[in-house]
Design an enzyme around this catalytic site. Structure first.
Site, PDB file in Angstrom:
ATOM      1  N   SER A 262       0.837  -1.202   0.000  1.00 11.98           N
ATOM      2  CA  SER A 262       0.000   0.000   0.000  1.00 11.98           C
ATOM      3  C   SER A 262       0.869   1.246   0.000  1.00 11.98           C
ATOM      4  CB  SER A 262      -0.896   0.011   1.236  1.00 11.98           C
ATOM      5  OG  SER A 262      -0.104   0.304   2.376  1.00 11.98           O
ATOM      6  N   LYS A 263       0.223   2.360  -0.238  1.00  7.57           N
ATOM      7  CA  LYS A 263       0.946   3.634  -0.223  1.00  7.57           C
ATOM      8  C   LYS A 263       1.606   3.848   1.136  1.00  7.57           C
ATOM      9  CE  LYS A 263      -0.109   8.585  -0.261  1.00  7.57           C
ATOM     10  NZ  LYS A 263       1.275   8.947   0.047  1.00  7.57           N
ATOM     11  N   ARG A 264       0.922   3.399   2.183  1.00 12.26           N
ATOM     12  CA  ARG A 264       1.485   3.574   3.523  1.00 12.26           C
ATOM     13  C   ARG A 264       2.821   2.839   3.704  1.00 12.26           C
ATOM     14  NH1 ARG A 264      -2.518   1.417   6.558  1.00 12.26           N
ATOM     15  NH2 ARG A 264      -4.006   1.953   4.936  1.00 12.26           N
TER      16      ARG A 264
END
Ligand code: GLU
Length: 510
Positions: A262-264
């Site tokens: 994910s972007k996180r």
């Protein structure tokens, strides 16, 4: 049966920047299309207006162009199966909804969001399907006159697909083999919403695959649950004999554990998960991209291609042409591919190192211009300079810190190195060194080095101190490529001028 013409599509929804996993999907579609001399379609799936993000479509086009993923048919390219943007195809979908309704394969449902919410509370794991539909408000459960009256009265409705229960539905997936699920677990999917006069993703996606004569549906694993609906709708429309083959690509997993990348993860571990920089138009939130982080598109393509596929041997470096030739679903893995960011960096390093020196110098010029007047340096000079440091860099931006001394003489000297290497007798040694150097041909790197070594050995000097002192005057610190490779490029005059300046300006620390 004659071999079917390969037509594949990449079908992103413009809801934000294209995730790197989406880029891989586009890449695999492209490789497969090119390998089979087929057609690569870019279809913009924008029927969900609530999730539309301005700029996202341009971003998709720019990212694919940067990576060299060519599109044959699309919004910009045109083609015989357009429009290629779903919001421009409303009229087309309307006919297909009607066709299903007339054939009794779909029905009209009036249930309000509140009513559905109520049902979900009453019935655990409520699903709108054969077991519940007769207890809902729809054209199957209500008398025909009432249905007519509701429609005429302008009541909002949706059209649902009538899934016949108890049937095994088989999806032929080229990576996963046959995946069979029972239709009883499927719900009666909403295909169309009267309120927007637009189909949902499900109908538009499938009707377009048929109309655009898509031969292979190649997409992310997360779409596997929608594949049985694909099959059932193709059958309901009578298109079963042109059913596309399915390919559900393995997930991209977090670098340090289980779960989807994910972007996180990128924010947390400091790497981009998008191809290009992106600024969210609403929140202003910025996300970094591979292009701006200094990656070569060839390195990104090579790295992405190997996330979920391998060439079947131990080759790691594959150009786009190699990939087009060797790609195959037989060598795609079923299990998720761990996103190894260090590997991405390594690939970039390798690609930079194997890049033609002159080409690398050209790419370096704009960065060099941020520091010095580039016109003072010939292309040959810049090329020779980058050739000596390119094995030390992961990114183009690393060139300046590693090569700056070719373009500006040191004005400061690293204090720690001075303390360690600049002794009381160093100025005297450097004066002698100038004399030795004066007699050398700098183009002869080995000869120059040999002369200096002979002088050091002949006098019993401390080699480390002398050579590092020389380096201090020329580079400003005790690191960098081979000393005599540097002096060859700088030339005799500049080398000696720097040593002289060092003698004047460097003061021993004690
Ligand atoms: N629009 C869908 C997406 O955003 C397309 C999925 C598919 O390829 O069918 O991924």
């Amino acid at each position: 049966m004659a071999e079917r013409k390969v037509r594949v599509r990449f079908a992103p929804s413009p809801t934000g920047p294209l995730h790197i996993g989406g880029v891989r999907t586009a890449l695999y579609n492209y490789l497969f299309a090119r390998q089979h001399h087929g057609t690569m379609i870019l279809r913009i799936e924008d029927t969900d207006s609530t999730r539309f993000v301005p700029g996202a479509e341009d971003y998709i086009n720019e990212a694919l162009a940067w990576l060299g993923i060519g599109i044959d048919e699309g919004v910009r390219e045109g083609g015989n199966y357009g429009p290629y943007k779903q919001s421009e195809r409303r009229d087309i979908y309307r006919d297909y909804v009607k066709q299903l309704l007339d054939a009794g394969k779909a029905y009209i449902a009036f249930d309000t969001p509140q009513e559905l919410e109520q049902k979900r509370k009453e019935i655990k794991n409520f699903q709108y399907d054969a077991s519940t539909r007769m207890s809902m408000r729809n054209s199957l459960s209500l008398p025909a006159e009432q249905v007519r009256a509701l429609i005429d009265g302008g009541e909002k409705y949706v059209v649902r697909f009538k899934v016949e229960p108890g049937r095994d539905v088989t999806v032929h997936d080229l990576i996963r083999g046959d995946v069979t699920i029972n239709s009883s677990v499927l719900d009666d999917k909403v295909l169309y919403k009267k309120a927007d006069d637009l189909p949902t993703y499900h109908l538009a996606n499938i009707v377009d695959d048929h109309l655009m004569q898509v031969s292979h549906v190649i997409r992310g694993e997360e779409w596997l649950p929608s594949a049985p609906l694909h099959v059932l709708l193709y059958e309901a429309f009578g298109w079963a004999d042109t059913m596309p083959a399915f390919v559900h690509l393995p997930l991209l997993l977090k670098p340090d554990g289980k779960g989807k990348l994910s972007k996180r993860d990128g924010d947390r571990l400091g790497f981009p998960v998008f191809p290009l920089d992106w600024t969210d138009p609403k929140t202003g939130e910025r996300s970094s991209g591979y292009r701006e982080a200094g990656y070569l598109p060839e390195a990104v393509v090579n790295f992405l291609a190997l996330l979920g596929w391998n060439p079947g041997d131990d080759r790691e470096f594959l150009s786009m042409d190699d990939l087009i030739r060797d790609f195959s679903f037989d060598h795609c893995s079923k299990s998720g591919a761990k996103f190894d960011f260090e590997k991405a960096k390594w690939f970039n390093h390798e690609y930079l190192m194997h890049m033609d020196d002159a080409a690398l110098a050209q790419d370096f010029k704009p960065l060099l211009a941020e520091h010095v007047d580039v016109s003072q340096f010939s292309d040959d000079y810049i090329t020779a300079a980058v050739a000596t440091v390119k094995n030390r860099i992961n990114f183009l931006k690393d060139l300046w810190p590693n090569a700056h001394f070719y373009f500006e003489a040191p004005t400061e000297y690293n204090a720690k190195d001075v303390r360690k290497r600049w002794k009381d007798d160093t100025p005297e040694r450097m004066t002698e060194l100038i004399e030795i150097l004066n007699a050398q041909d700098f183009d002869n790197v080995e000869g120059t080095e040999q002369a200096v070594m002979d002088w050091i050995d002949g006098n019993g000097y401390h080699k480390g101190n002398v050579m590092n002192a020389m380096r201090l005057t020329i580079v400003g610190e005790c690191k960098g490529p081979g000393m005599f490779d540097i002096t060859k490029i700088l030339g005799k005059q500049e080398t000696i001028a720097r040593i002289k300046r060092g003698i004047e300006n460097i003061k021993p620390a004690n």
